[in-house]
Write a protein that holds these residues in place. Structure first.
Motif, short mmCIF file in Angstrom:
data_model
loop_
_atom_site.label_atom_id
_atom_site.label_comp_id
_atom_site.label_asym_id
_atom_site.label_seq_id
_atom_site.Cartn_x
_atom_site.Cartn_y
_atom_site.Cartn_z
N SER A 54 0.82 -1.21 0.00
CA SER A 54 0.00 0.00 0.00
C SER A 54 0.86 1.26 0.00
O SER A 54 0.57 2.22 -0.73
CB SER A 54 -0.93 -0.01 1.22
N ILE A 55 1.92 1.26 0.79
CA ILE A 55 2.81 2.43 0.84
C ILE A 55 3.50 2.65 -0.50
O ILE A 55 3.59 3.77 -0.99
CB ILE A 55 3.82 2.27 2.00
N ILE A 56 3.94 1.57 -1.14
CA ILE A 56 4.55 1.68 -2.47
C ILE A 56 3.51 2.19 -3.47
O ILE A 56 3.79 3.08 -4.29
CB ILE A 56 5.13 0.33 -2.94
N GLY A 57 2.32 1.64 -3.42
CA GLY A 57 1.25 2.08 -4.32
C GLY A 57 0.93 3.56 -4.15
O GLY A 57 0.74 4.28 -5.14
N GLU A 59 2.99 5.85 -3.15
CA GLU A 59 4.11 6.62 -3.71
C GLU A 59 4.00 6.69 -5.24
O GLU A 59 4.22 7.75 -5.84
CB GLU A 59 5.45 5.99 -3.30
N ILE A 60 3.64 5.60 -5.87
CA ILE A 60 3.47 5.58 -7.33
C ILE A 60 2.35 6.53 -7.74
O ILE A 60 2.49 7.31 -8.68
CB ILE A 60 3.24 4.14 -7.83
N LYS A 61 1.23 6.50 -7.01
CA LYS A 61 0.12 7.41 -7.30
C LYS A 61 0.54 8.86 -7.13
O LYS A 61 0.16 9.72 -7.93
CB LYS A 61 -1.07 7.11 -6.37
N LYS A 62 1.32 9.14 -6.10
CA LYS A 62 1.80 10.51 -5.84
C LYS A 62 2.67 10.99 -7.00
O LYS A 62 2.51 12.11 -7.50
CB LYS A 62 2.58 10.56 -4.53
N ILE A 63 3.57 10.14 -7.46
CA ILE A 63 4.45 10.50 -8.57
C ILE A 63 3.64 10.73 -9.84
O ILE A 63 3.87 11.69 -10.58
CB ILE A 63 5.54 9.41 -8.79
N LYS A 64 2.65 9.87 -10.10
CA LYS A 64 1.80 10.03 -11.28
C LYS A 64 1.03 11.35 -11.21
O LYS A 64 0.94 12.07 -12.19
CB LYS A 64 0.82 8.86 -11.39
N LYS A 65 0.48 11.66 -10.04
CA LYS A 65 -0.28 12.90 -9.87
C LYS A 65 0.62 14.12 -10.09
O LYS A 65 0.23 15.07 -10.78
CB LYS A 65 -0.90 12.94 -8.48
N GLU A 66 1.81 14.11 -9.51
CA GLU A 66 2.75 15.22 -9.69
C GLU A 66 3.11 15.39 -11.15
O GLU A 66 3.22 16.51 -11.65
CB GLU A 66 4.02 14.99 -8.86
N SER A 67 3.29 14.28 -11.85
CA SER A 67 3.63 14.32 -13.27
C SER A 67 2.48 14.93 -14.09
O SER A 67 2.71 15.76 -14.96
CB SER A 67 3.95 12.92 -13.76
N GLU A 68 1.26 14.51 -13.79
CA GLU A 68 0.09 15.05 -14.48
C GLU A 68 -0.08 16.54 -14.21
O GLU A 68 -0.36 17.32 -15.12
CB GLU A 68 -1.18 14.31 -14.04
#
Length: 142
Positions: A54-57, A59-68
């Motif tokens: 869940s913590i890794i997931g 982080e991935i969502k956070k990176i995707k959101k920042e990129s968008e």
């Protein structure tokens, strides 16, 4: 982790689960899992695979959101180091976060061919072997 980031180059987001868990634990009540992680550490108990995934997931969502938000529409690539640690983590990760594209097996530091993770991902042709960690950059040039 910094050494790995340097090897793979700019376009790859390197994620270290141990760093993420430690950061979350140190945030205490300011992080969703903070209090639980602190309690587990205090009791010297292992972290459940579901929490690590869940913590890794997140982080991935956070990176995707920042990129968008930055208007970056390029394909995001992730390298999660020393993960999965067991078959349960890989199953949870693929079910809850993302399908694993490849498991990179570094031959001079691998846990051996009898490792259940390697055996499983070998059956679905997702094991990519490299001779040594310094060859990691070659893998990402493909």
């Amino acid at each position: 982790k910094d050494e790995v980031k340097e090897m793979v180059g700019k376009g790859i987001h390197v994620i270290d689960p141990k760093e993420l868990v430690a950061y979350e634990r140190n945030q205490g009540f300011n992080a969703f899992y903070g209090p639980l992680l602190a309690e587990l550490a205090h009791a010297n108990r292992p972290i459940p695979d579901s929490i690590t995934v869940s913590i890794i997931g997140n982080e991935i969502k956070k990176i995707k959101k920042e990129s968008e938000e930055a208007g970056d529409d390029s394909l995001l690539k992730f390298l999660v180091v020393n993960f999965p640690e067991n078959l349960e983590q890989s199953i949870r990760f693929e079910r809850d976060v993302k399908t694993i594209d490849n498991i990179i097996k570094v031959e001079n530091i691998s846990k051996g061919d009898d490792n259940e993770i390697y055996q499983y991902f070998e059956t679905v042709d997702k094991i990519k072997s490299i001779k040594k960690i310094s060859n990691l950059s070659d893998f990402y040039k493909e």
